[in-house]
Design a protein around this motif. Structure first.
Motif, PDB file in Angstrom:
ATOM      1  N   LEU A  51       0.817  -1.202   0.000  1.00 53.65           N
ATOM      2  CA  LEU A  51       0.000   0.000   0.000  1.00 53.65           C
ATOM      3  C   LEU A  51       0.859   1.263   0.000  1.00 53.65           C
ATOM      4  O   LEU A  51       0.512   2.262  -0.651  1.00 53.65           O
ATOM      5  CB  LEU A  51      -0.930  -0.012   1.212  1.00 53.65           C
ATOM      6  CG  LEU A  51      -1.974   1.103   1.283  1.00 53.65           C
ATOM      7  CD1 LEU A  51      -2.807   1.148   0.009  1.00 53.65           C
ATOM      8  CD2 LEU A  51      -2.860   0.918   2.507  1.00 53.65           C
ATOM      9  N   SER A  90       3.803   1.615  -1.414  1.00 49.03           N
ATOM     10  CA  SER A  90       4.314   1.810  -2.770  1.00 49.03           C
ATOM     11  C   SER A  90       3.239   2.357  -3.701  1.00 49.03           C
ATOM     12  O   SER A  90       3.506   3.229  -4.543  1.00 49.03           O
ATOM     13  CB  SER A  90       4.859   0.486  -3.309  1.00 49.03           C
ATOM     14  OG  SER A  90       5.930   0.009  -2.518  1.00 49.03           O
ATOM     15  N   VAL A  91       2.011   1.845  -3.552  1.00 44.76           N
ATOM     16  CA  VAL A  91       0.906   2.336  -4.390  1.00 44.76           C
ATOM     17  C   VAL A  91       0.639   3.810  -4.106  1.00 44.76           C
ATOM     18  O   VAL A  91       0.503   4.630  -5.034  1.00 44.76           O
ATOM     19  CB  VAL A  91      -0.365   1.489  -4.144  1.00 44.76           C
ATOM     20  CG1 VAL A  91      -1.567   2.123  -4.835  1.00 44.76           C
ATOM     21  CG2 VAL A  91      -0.164   0.069  -4.657  1.00 44.76           C
ATOM     22  N   THR A 122       3.392   6.002  -5.515  1.00 47.11           N
ATOM     23  CA  THR A 122       3.284   6.139  -6.968  1.00 47.11           C
ATOM     24  C   THR A 122       2.193   7.134  -7.351  1.00 47.11           C
ATOM     25  O   THR A 122       2.380   7.972  -8.251  1.00 47.11           O
ATOM     26  CB  THR A 122       2.987   4.773  -7.607  1.00 47.11           C
ATOM     27  OG1 THR A 122       4.033   3.853  -7.263  1.00 47.11           O
ATOM     28  CG2 THR A 122       2.891   4.894  -9.116  1.00 47.11           C
ATOM     29  N   LEU A 123       1.052   7.069  -6.665  1.00 48.15           N
ATOM     30  CA  LEU A 123      -0.062   7.955  -6.986  1.00 48.15           C
ATOM     31  C   LEU A 123       0.216   9.408  -6.613  1.00 48.15           C
ATOM     32  O   LEU A 123      -0.241  10.333  -7.300  1.00 48.15           O
ATOM     33  CB  LEU A 123      -1.333   7.476  -6.275  1.00 48.15           C
ATOM     34  CG  LEU A 123      -1.898   6.124  -6.727  1.00 48.15           C
ATOM     35  CD1 LEU A 123      -3.088   5.731  -5.856  1.00 48.15           C
ATOM     36  CD2 LEU A 123      -2.314   6.171  -8.193  1.00 48.15           C
TER      37      LEU A 123
END
Length: 220
Positions: free
Chosen positions: A33, A35-36, A39-40
């Motif tokens: 989560l 990393s996600v 990225t966002l």
């Protein structure tokens, strides 16, 4: 001559998440989560850093503060020097992925605050010599969090809210389901307040004169 049997020391239980050399569910949640989210939010963080760099704030784009992490290990907490859109908080996501922080956990304290909280909130805590021998305080058994139960409950205005006690409660009862519930609350509460604020601004406040007929006269 019989050989003396050496007394075996009991194996010390590794910190939650380090058993058998595999990442724990909590650490996996941080990695996936975190990393996600990183990225966002990366474009927003880069834009914020560029704006700050153009303004040339004293001390640079990032703030740096020494904190105490897992196992009592000190680390430097880095944040963007702004609170708009909570960019200061989101800018700590790289440290979640790297392992200095967790998405959810106790408040990351400075060394001075760590020492003060340790002595003030745990009257049954071991002495300094015992702690040095291998009995870490509960704060040192968890990574400090990007957010946590104390930060979430502090907004509720409940009279018993006490950050140190809430952090200790989380440390004693934490699991992935609780982490997800806290993260959901962190996202839900600001959205709810924003929606309510916009709804209040959008309402038309009609006065008595708005309901009068076109030819109405106050003298009548």
């Amino acid at each position: 001559m019989q050989r003396k049997r050496q007394r075996q020391r009991p194996k010390r239980r590794p910190p939650w998440g380090a058993a058998r050399g595999r990442p724990s569910p909590k650490r996996l949640l941080d990695l996936v989560l975190g990393s996600v989210l990183l990225t966002l939010t990366a474009p927003l963080l880069v834009a914020g850093a560029l704006v700050l760099a153009a303004r040339r704030p004293p001390g640079g784009v990032l703030t740096r503060s020494p904190r105490i992490g897992l196992g009592g290990r000190p680390f430097v907490l880095r944040s963007l020097r702004t609170r708009r859109l909570r960019l200061d908080l989101l800018s700590r996501l790289p440290q979640v992925v790297l392992g200095d922080l967790s998405l959810v956990g106790p408040e990351p304290l400075t060394p001075a605050d760590e020492q003060a909280r340790t002595h003030s909130t745990d009257t049954s805590a071991p002495t300094a010599s015992t702690t040095a021998a291998g009995a870490p305080h509960w704060r040192q058994e968890l990574r400090p969090g990007l957010t946590g139960l104390a930060q979430l409950r502090s907004r509720s205005g409940m009279p018993w809210d006490e950050p140190a006690l809430l952090d200790q409660h989380y440390a004693e009862h934490h699991w992935v389901g609780l982490d997800l519930a806290i993260l959901a609350g962190v996202v839900h509460d600001p959205l709810r307040r924003a929606i309510h604020a916009r709804a209040r601004r959008g309402k038309a406040h009609l006065s008595d004169t708005d309901h009068r007929l076109c030819n109405y006269s106050a003298a009548e």
